[in-house]
Write a protein that holds these residues in place. Structure first.
Motif, PDB file in Angstrom:
ATOM      1  N   PHE A  80      63.570 -19.313  21.491  1.00 11.03           N
ATOM      2  CA  PHE A  80      64.746 -19.856  21.574  1.00 11.03           C
ATOM      3  C   PHE A  80      65.365 -19.185  21.029  1.00 11.03           C
ATOM      4  O   PHE A  80      65.738 -18.600  19.833  1.00 11.03           O
ATOM      5  CB  PHE A  80      64.569 -21.675  20.662  1.00 11.03           C
ATOM      6  N   TYR A  81      66.675 -19.849  21.903  1.00 10.37           N
ATOM      7  CA  TYR A  81      67.965 -18.247  21.562  1.00 10.37           C
ATOM      8  C   TYR A  81      69.241 -19.408  21.557  1.00 10.37           C
ATOM      9  O   TYR A  81      69.079 -20.304  22.158  1.00 10.37           O
ATOM     10  CB  TYR A  81      68.548 -17.422  22.295  1.00 10.37           C
ATOM     11  N   ARG A  82      70.161 -19.557  20.328  1.00  7.76           N
ATOM     12  CA  ARG A  82      71.377 -19.658  20.192  1.00  7.76           C
ATOM     13  C   ARG A  82      72.161 -19.599  21.646  1.00  7.76           C
ATOM     14  O   ARG A  82      73.461 -19.888  21.475  1.00  7.76           O
ATOM     15  CB  ARG A  82      72.115 -19.681  18.705  1.00  7.76           C
ATOM     16  N   THR A  83      72.150 -18.261  21.669  1.00 11.73           N
ATOM     17  CA  THR A  83      72.965 -17.603  22.500  1.00 11.73           C
ATOM     18  C   THR A  83      73.266 -18.424  23.534  1.00 11.73           C
ATOM     19  O   THR A  83      72.119 -18.696  24.750  1.00 11.73           O
ATOM     20  CB  THR A  83      72.533 -15.897  23.190  1.00 11.73           C
ATOM     21  N   PRO A  84      74.477 -18.073  24.207  1.00  6.19           N
ATOM     22  CA  PRO A  84      74.779 -18.700  25.807  1.00  6.19           C
ATOM     23  C   PRO A  84      74.195 -17.566  27.104  1.00  6.19           C
ATOM     24  O   PRO A  84      74.037 -16.710  26.350  1.00  6.19           O
ATOM     25  CB  PRO A  84      76.590 -18.634  26.497  1.00  6.19           C
ATOM     26  N   ILE A  85      73.584 -18.323  28.041  1.00  9.63           N
ATOM     27  CA  ILE A  85      72.940 -17.382  29.156  1.00  9.63           C
ATOM     28  C   ILE A  85      73.618 -16.816  29.723  1.00  9.63           C
ATOM     29  O   ILE A  85      75.355 -16.631  30.271  1.00  9.63           O
ATOM     30  CB  ILE A  85      72.060 -18.442  30.133  1.00  9.63           C
ATOM     31  N   GLY A  86      73.623 -15.374  30.319  1.00  2.76           N
ATOM     32  CA  GLY A  86      74.115 -14.297  30.761  1.00  2.76           C
ATOM     33  C   GLY A  86      74.060 -12.801  31.005  1.00  2.76           C
ATOM     34  O   GLY A  86      72.828 -12.532  30.606  1.00  2.76           O
ATOM     35  N   GLN A  87      74.209 -12.174  31.359  1.00  5.89           N
ATOM     36  CA  GLN A  87      73.787 -10.715  31.556  1.00  5.89           C
ATOM     37  C   GLN A  87      73.679 -10.580  30.231  1.00  5.89           C
ATOM     38  O   GLN A  87      72.931  -9.614  30.055  1.00  5.89           O
ATOM     39  CB  GLN A  87      74.814 -10.164  32.066  1.00  5.89           C
ATOM     40  N   TRP A  88      74.161 -10.566  28.781  1.00  6.27           N
ATOM     41  CA  TRP A  88      74.423  -9.409  27.901  1.00  6.27           C
ATOM     42  C   TRP A  88      73.091 -10.456  26.906  1.00  6.27           C
ATOM     43  O   TRP A  88      72.116  -9.939  26.590  1.00  6.27           O
ATOM     44  CB  TRP A  88      75.171 -10.022  26.569  1.00  6.27           C
ATOM     45  N   PHE A  90      70.183 -11.789  28.842  1.00  2.90           N
ATOM     46  CA  PHE A  90      68.957 -11.557  29.504  1.00  2.90           C
ATOM     47  C   PHE A  90      69.199  -9.649  29.413  1.00  2.90           C
ATOM     48  O   PHE A  90      67.778  -9.631  29.373  1.00  2.90           O
ATOM     49  CB  PHE A  90      69.730 -11.917  31.469  1.00  2.90           C
ATOM     50  N   GLY A  91      70.216  -9.124  28.627  1.00  3.39           N
ATOM     51  CA  GLY A  91      70.091  -7.320  28.888  1.00  3.39           C
ATOM     52  C   GLY A  91      68.421  -7.326  27.273  1.00  3.39           C
ATOM     53  O   GLY A  91      68.308  -6.640  27.109  1.00  3.39           O
ATOM     54  N   ARG A  92      68.991  -7.838  26.497  1.00  2.00           N
ATOM     55  CA  ARG A  92      68.816  -8.508  25.178  1.00  2.00           C
ATOM     56  C   ARG A  92      66.828  -8.852  25.339  1.00  2.00           C
ATOM     57  O   ARG A  92      66.361  -8.168  24.679  1.00  2.00           O
ATOM     58  CB  ARG A  92      70.076  -9.691  24.049  1.00  2.00           C
ATOM     59  N   PHE A  93      67.322 -10.150  25.961  1.00  2.00           N
ATOM     60  CA  PHE A  93      65.637 -10.302  26.318  1.00  2.00           C
ATOM     61  C   PHE A  93      64.738  -9.409  26.933  1.00  2.00           C
ATOM     62  O   PHE A  93      63.699  -9.215  26.703  1.00  2.00           O
ATOM     63  CB  PHE A  93      65.436 -11.589  27.055  1.00  2.00           C
ATOM     64  N   CYS A  94      65.379  -9.088  28.038  1.00  2.00           N
ATOM     65  CA  CYS A  94      64.730  -8.227  28.674  1.00  2.00           C
ATOM     66  C   CYS A  94      64.238  -6.735  28.122  1.00  2.00           C
ATOM     67  O   CYS A  94      63.155  -5.960  28.701  1.00  2.00           O
ATOM     68  CB  CYS A  94      65.634  -7.843  30.202  1.00  2.00           C
ATOM     69  N   ASP A  95      65.567  -6.287  27.906  1.00  5.77           N
ATOM     70  CA  ASP A  95      65.573  -4.700  26.954  1.00  5.77           C
ATOM     71  C   ASP A  95      65.122  -5.228  25.857  1.00  5.77           C
ATOM     72  O   ASP A  95      63.669  -3.820  25.458  1.00  5.77           O
ATOM     73  CB  ASP A  95      66.920  -4.157  27.074  1.00  5.77           C
ATOM     74  N   GLU A  96      65.364  -5.722  24.432  1.00  9.84           N
ATOM     75  CA  GLU A  96      64.157  -5.422  23.198  1.00  9.84           C
ATOM     76  C   GLU A  96      63.739  -6.362  22.071  1.00  9.84           C
ATOM     77  O   GLU A  96      62.491  -5.561  22.327  1.00  9.84           O
ATOM     78  CB  GLU A  96      66.149  -5.850  22.337  1.00  9.84           C
ATOM     79  N   GLU A 159      61.534  -9.347  35.990  1.00 12.82           N
ATOM     80  CA  GLU A 159      62.539  -9.600  37.509  1.00 12.82           C
ATOM     81  C   GLU A 159      62.476 -11.593  37.705  1.00 12.82           C
ATOM     82  O   GLU A 159      63.723 -11.275  38.100  1.00 12.82           O
ATOM     83  CB  GLU A 159      61.491  -9.392  38.676  1.00 12.82           C
ATOM     84  N   ALA A 160      61.972 -12.467  37.426  1.00 16.54           N
ATOM     85  CA  ALA A 160      61.764 -13.436  37.209  1.00 16.54           C
ATOM     86  C   ALA A 160      63.033 -13.996  36.679  1.00 16.54           C
ATOM     87  O   ALA A 160      63.690 -15.111  37.132  1.00 16.54           O
ATOM     88  CB  ALA A 160      60.664 -14.488  36.919  1.00 16.54           C
ATOM     89  N   PHE A 161      62.971 -13.915  35.131  1.00 16.57           N
ATOM     90  CA  PHE A 161      63.982 -13.907  34.439  1.00 16.57           C
ATOM     91  C   PHE A 161      65.337 -13.627  35.214  1.00 16.57           C
ATOM     92  O   PHE A 161      66.575 -14.323  35.301  1.00 16.57           O
ATOM     93  CB  PHE A 161      64.236 -13.654  32.864  1.00 16.57           C
ATOM     94  N   ARG A 162      65.532 -13.036  35.610  1.00 16.65           N
ATOM     95  CA  ARG A 162      67.022 -12.254  36.468  1.00 16.65           C
ATOM     96  C   ARG A 162      67.046 -12.757  37.689  1.00 16.65           C
ATOM     97  O   ARG A 162      68.700 -13.007  38.031  1.00 16.65           O
ATOM     98  CB  ARG A 162      67.286 -10.555  36.626  1.00 16.65           C
ATOM     99  N   SER A 163      65.766 -13.034  38.082  1.00 18.29           N
ATOM    100  CA  SER A 163      66.194 -14.307  40.012  1.00 18.29           C
ATOM    101  C   SER A 163      67.063 -15.082  39.110  1.00 18.29           C
ATOM    102  O   SER A 163      67.579 -16.148  38.793  1.00 18.29           O
ATOM    103  CB  SER A 163      64.839 -14.272  39.825  1.00 18.29           C
ATOM    104  N   ALA A 164      65.920 -16.249  38.080  1.00 22.86           N
ATOM    105  CA  ALA A 164      66.565 -17.559  37.460  1.00 22.86           C
ATOM    106  C   ALA A 164      68.336 -17.016  36.974  1.00 22.86           C
ATOM    107  O   ALA A 164      69.302 -18.080  36.801  1.00 22.86           O
ATOM    108  CB  ALA A 164      66.370 -17.764  35.620  1.00 22.86           C
ATOM    109  N   LEU A 165      68.798 -16.319  36.994  1.00 20.90           N
ATOM    110  CA  LEU A 165      70.026 -16.004  36.207  1.00 20.90           C
ATOM    111  C   LEU A 165      71.075 -16.455  37.106  1.00 20.90           C
ATOM    112  O   LEU A 165      72.438 -16.885  36.954  1.00 20.90           O
ATOM    113  CB  LEU A 165      70.139 -14.678  34.832  1.00 20.90           C
ATOM    114  N   THR A 166      70.486 -15.418  37.757  1.00 15.51           N
ATOM    115  CA  THR A 166      71.247 -15.520  39.889  1.00 15.51           C
ATOM    116  C   THR A 166      71.322 -16.827  40.089  1.00 15.51           C
ATOM    117  O   THR A 166      72.685 -17.432  40.436  1.00 15.51           O
ATOM    118  CB  THR A 166      71.049 -14.116  40.282  1.00 15.51           C
TER     119      THR A 166
END
Length: 200
Positions: A80-88, A90-96, A159-166
């Motif tokens: 659960f994140y406070r942050t809004p959805i977006g590239q930043w 998703f980058g934190r979730f997918c990378d970190e 990949e699924a999470f990035r697809s969701a963002l798109t």
């Protein structure tokens, strides 16, 4: 229910984990995986005061074994994140989170599953993330059938999470829950929209 450490990240609220299966599955596979994957995000003690803004289907723990099959097992992680959805975000979730914590733990899980002879049973993995600003929960459910090779699952989840963002960038948030499924090594092309987080 576990709660997050306060100093982990100002954008991070909480993590929920769950598992279902035999005692040996929990002891030898589920618990080591969850400790490796999100142990640093979880602390013992009472739940935080965070109120969950979405409804979860009835806890899988309450389902009779016959509904799942004796050899079926389930592991789930929801963040659960406070942050809004977006590239930043998703980058934190997918990378970190994914690449540094969950992916290595998953590969160890699959290796243990194969070495310890537990690969004959079905295994379902559920990964979810709630983005509080946009009020949306993205869930990816991966199903491994009896004897199925787990190769590629650890790449398909991000990949699924990035697809969701798109999808959200193109269509907006049309429902509080978006569900992607990985079946037979294939990721669904579009999300299923839901009002509550479904059972896995």
């Amino acid at each position: 229910m576990p709660s997050t450490k306060g100093d982990e990240s100002e954008d991070f609220l909480e993590v929920i984990v769950f598992e279902y299966g035999t005692n040996s599955f929990r002891r030898d596979l589920a618990y080591p995986f969850l400790e490796d994957a999100v142990g640093s995000l979880v602390q013992e003690g009472p739940a935080s005061t965070y109120e969950y803004p979405i409804k979860f289907a009835k806890d899988v723990e309450t389902r009779p074994t016959a509904m799942l099959g004796v050899n079926e097992a389930i592991i789930g992680i929801s963040l659960f994140y406070r942050t809004p959805i977006g590239q930043w975000a998703f980058g934190r979730f997918c990378d970190e989170v994914w690449d540094e914590k969950i992916r290595p733990a998953m590969r160890k899980l699959f290796l243990r599953r194969k070495e310890e002879g537990t690969g004959e049973g079905a295994l379902t993995l559920s990964f979810g993330a709630w983005f509080n600003t946009d009020r949306v929960f993205i869930q990816v459910i991966a199903t491994l059938n009896k004897g199925e090779d787990a190769k590629g699952i650890d790449d398909l989840v991000p990949e699924a999470f990035r697809s969701a963002l798109t999808w959200i960038e193109q269509h907006g948030v049309q429902a509080p829950v978006l569900v992607y499924r990985i079946i037979d090594g294939n990721l669904s092309s579009y999300p299923t929209l839901a009002e509550i987080v479904p059972r896995v």
